[in-house]
Structures are given as structure tokens and as C-alpha cells.
Design a protein around this motif. Structure first.
Motif, PDB file in Angstrom:
ATOM      1  N   VAL A  55       0.855  -1.185   0.000  1.00 34.37           N
ATOM      2  CA  VAL A  55       0.000   0.000   0.000  1.00 34.37           C
ATOM      3  C   VAL A  55       0.896   1.242   0.000  1.00 34.37           C
ATOM      4  O   VAL A  55       1.985   1.239   0.577  1.00 34.37           O
ATOM      5  CB  VAL A  55      -0.963   0.034   1.213  1.00 34.37           C
ATOM      6  N   PHE A  56       0.426   2.298  -0.658  1.00 31.90           N
ATOM      7  CA  PHE A  56       1.175   3.547  -0.740  1.00 31.90           C
ATOM      8  C   PHE A  56       0.239   4.628  -1.256  1.00 31.90           C
ATOM      9  O   PHE A  56      -0.968   4.388  -1.442  1.00 31.90           O
ATOM     10  CB  PHE A  56       2.396   3.394  -1.661  1.00 31.90           C
ATOM     11  N   ALA A  57       0.759   5.814  -1.501  1.00 33.53           N
ATOM     12  CA  ALA A  57      -0.053   6.896  -2.047  1.00 33.53           C
ATOM     13  C   ALA A  57       0.743   7.679  -3.079  1.00 33.53           C
ATOM     14  O   ALA A  57       1.935   7.947  -2.900  1.00 33.53           O
ATOM     15  CB  ALA A  57      -0.540   7.833  -0.942  1.00 33.53           C
ATOM     16  N   LEU A  58       0.067   8.016  -4.176  1.00 36.97           N
ATOM     17  CA  LEU A  58       0.597   8.903  -5.192  1.00 36.97           C
ATOM     18  C   LEU A  58      -0.350  10.082  -5.326  1.00 36.97           C
ATOM     19  O   LEU A  58      -1.570   9.886  -5.446  1.00 36.97           O
ATOM     20  CB  LEU A  58       0.691   8.201  -6.553  1.00 36.97           C
ATOM     21  N   ASN A  59       0.182  11.281  -5.294  1.00 36.56           N
ATOM     22  CA  ASN A  59      -0.660  12.477  -5.428  1.00 36.56           C
ATOM     23  C   ASN A  59      -1.826  12.458  -4.449  1.00 36.56           C
ATOM     24  O   ASN A  59      -2.955  12.831  -4.785  1.00 36.56           O
ATOM     25  CB  ASN A  59      -1.176  12.619  -6.861  1.00 36.56           C
ATOM     26  N   ASP A  60      -1.552  11.998  -3.229  1.00 41.48           N
ATOM     27  CA  ASP A  60      -2.542  11.910  -2.154  1.00 41.48           C
ATOM     28  C   ASP A  60      -3.691  10.947  -2.469  1.00 41.48           C
ATOM     29  O   ASP A  60      -4.753  11.009  -1.836  1.00 41.48           O
ATOM     30  CB  ASP A  60      -3.114  13.301  -1.823  1.00 41.48           C
ATOM     31  N   GLN A  61      -3.469  10.056  -3.413  1.00 35.13           N
ATOM     32  CA  GLN A  61      -4.439   9.014  -3.731  1.00 35.13           C
ATOM     33  C   GLN A  61      -3.964   7.712  -3.099  1.00 35.13           C
ATOM     34  O   GLN A  61      -2.853   7.251  -3.383  1.00 35.13           O
ATOM     35  CB  GLN A  61      -4.586   8.841  -5.248  1.00 35.13           C
ATOM     36  N   ASN A  62      -4.796   7.112  -2.265  1.00 37.25           N
ATOM     37  CA  ASN A  62      -4.422   5.867  -1.592  1.00 37.25           C
ATOM     38  C   ASN A  62      -4.529   4.701  -2.563  1.00 37.25           C
ATOM     39  O   ASN A  62      -5.568   4.488  -3.192  1.00 37.25           O
ATOM     40  CB  ASN A  62      -5.326   5.631  -0.380  1.00 37.25           C
ATOM     41  N   ILE A  63      -3.447   3.938  -2.630  1.00 37.85           N
ATOM     42  CA  ILE A  63      -3.354   2.883  -3.631  1.00 37.85           C
ATOM     43  C   ILE A  63      -3.031   1.547  -2.970  1.00 37.85           C
ATOM     44  O   ILE A  63      -2.144   1.444  -2.130  1.00 37.85           O
ATOM     45  CB  ILE A  63      -2.270   3.217  -4.673  1.00 37.85           C
TER      46      ILE A  63
END
Length: 210
Positions: A44-52
Motif C-alpha cells: 500500500v502507498f499513495a501517489l498524489n494523495d491518492q491511496n493505492i
């Protein structure tokens, strides 16, 4: 591959394929808390404040496509706390599914096998519509099979053919599929279509494949 190695492999992909076209890491990559998810390289991580939520599809013998788990453990205080439950729609913005495979190509010199690599980027709105994650519309699923463009070849090689239901699933999945080239790069214009949020990512020749 150890936990550290597949985390590093994802970080390398993000650095090469996502960061150069305007994506910013806003939450570090961490391992999924369920030990069983390690077989799907769950992160799990986040790009551009989007949780992925990230998974790697697992090719199973004699079946086209690749399978992955999309579940979590309930809290220890919940009833049936050992029973897996689907991911909840409010817990993620995207599901990334990386897939590896091959495509068989016939030439005048015979049949050759070409390695393939790609990633599905599914927005949570699509996962809700397809009943993959739990929401007010659906109870969700604990597993999902994805079908990259080369699935027809995989079905012919295996003992089970590529079924009509599989082809139907592939049709809604393919608009969210991006090829990853041998250098770990992704077409920035295609990436913008599925992960741009209306924000124009640069389509530079350096990061856009011809």
C-alpha cells in the motif's frame, strides 16, 4: 523474492514510470498487514494523495489471465475475525495490479515467445460498479482475475480455453491496462487517461513510447 525485494521493485517502477510524468509519492510503500497476501506482493502507498492498494497478479496453471486476492483481515474484536473480508470502497482510491506474461508470435522462422509486462490501474469507482470492493451497492469480492492483452495466448497454451465470460471481463479491464516497456517506462499520455484526475501530465517524447 523477499518482502524487501518486491517493495524495491515497485519503488523502481514508480520512480521510472510515474514520477517523471508528474506523480509524487505522498505516502511511503508499506507491506500489506496480512501475511497471506505476500504471495500477491501486496503493498500500500499513495501517489498524489491518492491511496493505492498494489497487487501482483499470479498466473495459475492451465488458466488464462492472472489471479489476485483483494481482501483484508477484520479487526481482532470482530465476529469471525479469521474470515477474510473484501476491501472497503472508502479505504482506497485505486487498485494497481501488475502482470507479467508472454505473447506467442508466429513468423516465417517459426513461433517465438515475447515477454510482456504491464499494469492495470483501476479507480475505486470502477471497482464499486463491478462489485469488487464492498460498498452500499455490493458486498465485494475476496479475489479477482485480470486478463491482460496476451490472455488469449495463455489460454491456448493452458488446458482451459479463454472463455466468453473471461473475454467479457477483459473488455472492461483493458481500458485501464498500461504496458511497461523493457526500461520500466510507461506511455505518459496513456497514464494520464487513467490516473490524471483531469490534470494534464506531460506527454514528452522522453517518456512517451512511439
Amino acid at each position: 523474492m523477499t518482502n524487501k525485494h518486491y517493495r524495491d521493485a515497485l519503488e523502481s517502477l514508480l520512480v521510472k514510470g510515474f514520477v517523471p510524468v508528474g506523480c509524487k509519492m505522498t505516502k511511503e510503500i508499506t507491506l500489506d498487514s496480512a501475511p497471506e497476501s505476500s504471495k500477491y506482493k501486496a503493498l500500500v502507498f499513495a501517489l498524489n494523495d491518492q491511496n493505492i492498494v498494489y497487487r501482483k497478479g499470479k498466473v495459475t496453471p492451465h488458466r488464462p489471465g492472472a489471479f489476485l486476492s483483494v481482501w483484508q483481515r477484520p479487526s481482532s474484536t470482530a465476529i469471525n475475525s479469521n474470515k477474510p473480508i473484501p476491501l472497503k470502497s472508502n479505504e482506497l482510491d485505486y487498485l494497481f495490479v501488475q502482470v507479467h506474461g508472454h505473447s506467442n508470435v508466429t513468423s516465417k522462422d517459426g513461433s517465438i515467445t515475447i515477454p510482456k509486462n504491464g499494469i492495470f490501474i483501476f479507480p475505486v469507482s470502477l471497482l464499486v460498479d463491478k462489485g469488487v470492493v464492498s460498498s452500499i451497492k455490493s458486498k465485494g469480492k475476496t479475489g479477482l482475475r485480470v486478463f491482460p492483452p496476451w490472455s488469449q495466448d495463455r489460454g491456448v497454451v493452458g488446458t482451459k480455453v479463454f472463455s466468453e465470460s473471461g473475454k467479457k471481463t477483459q473488455r472492461w479491464q483493458l481500458p485501464y491496462f498500461l504496458e511497461i516497456d523493457e526500461d520500466g517506462l510507461i506511455d505518459s499520455c496513456e497514464l494520464n487517461k487513467v490516473f490524471g484526475h483531469g490534470r494534464a501530465l506531460p506527454c514528452s517524447s522522453q517518456h512517451t513510447k512511439s
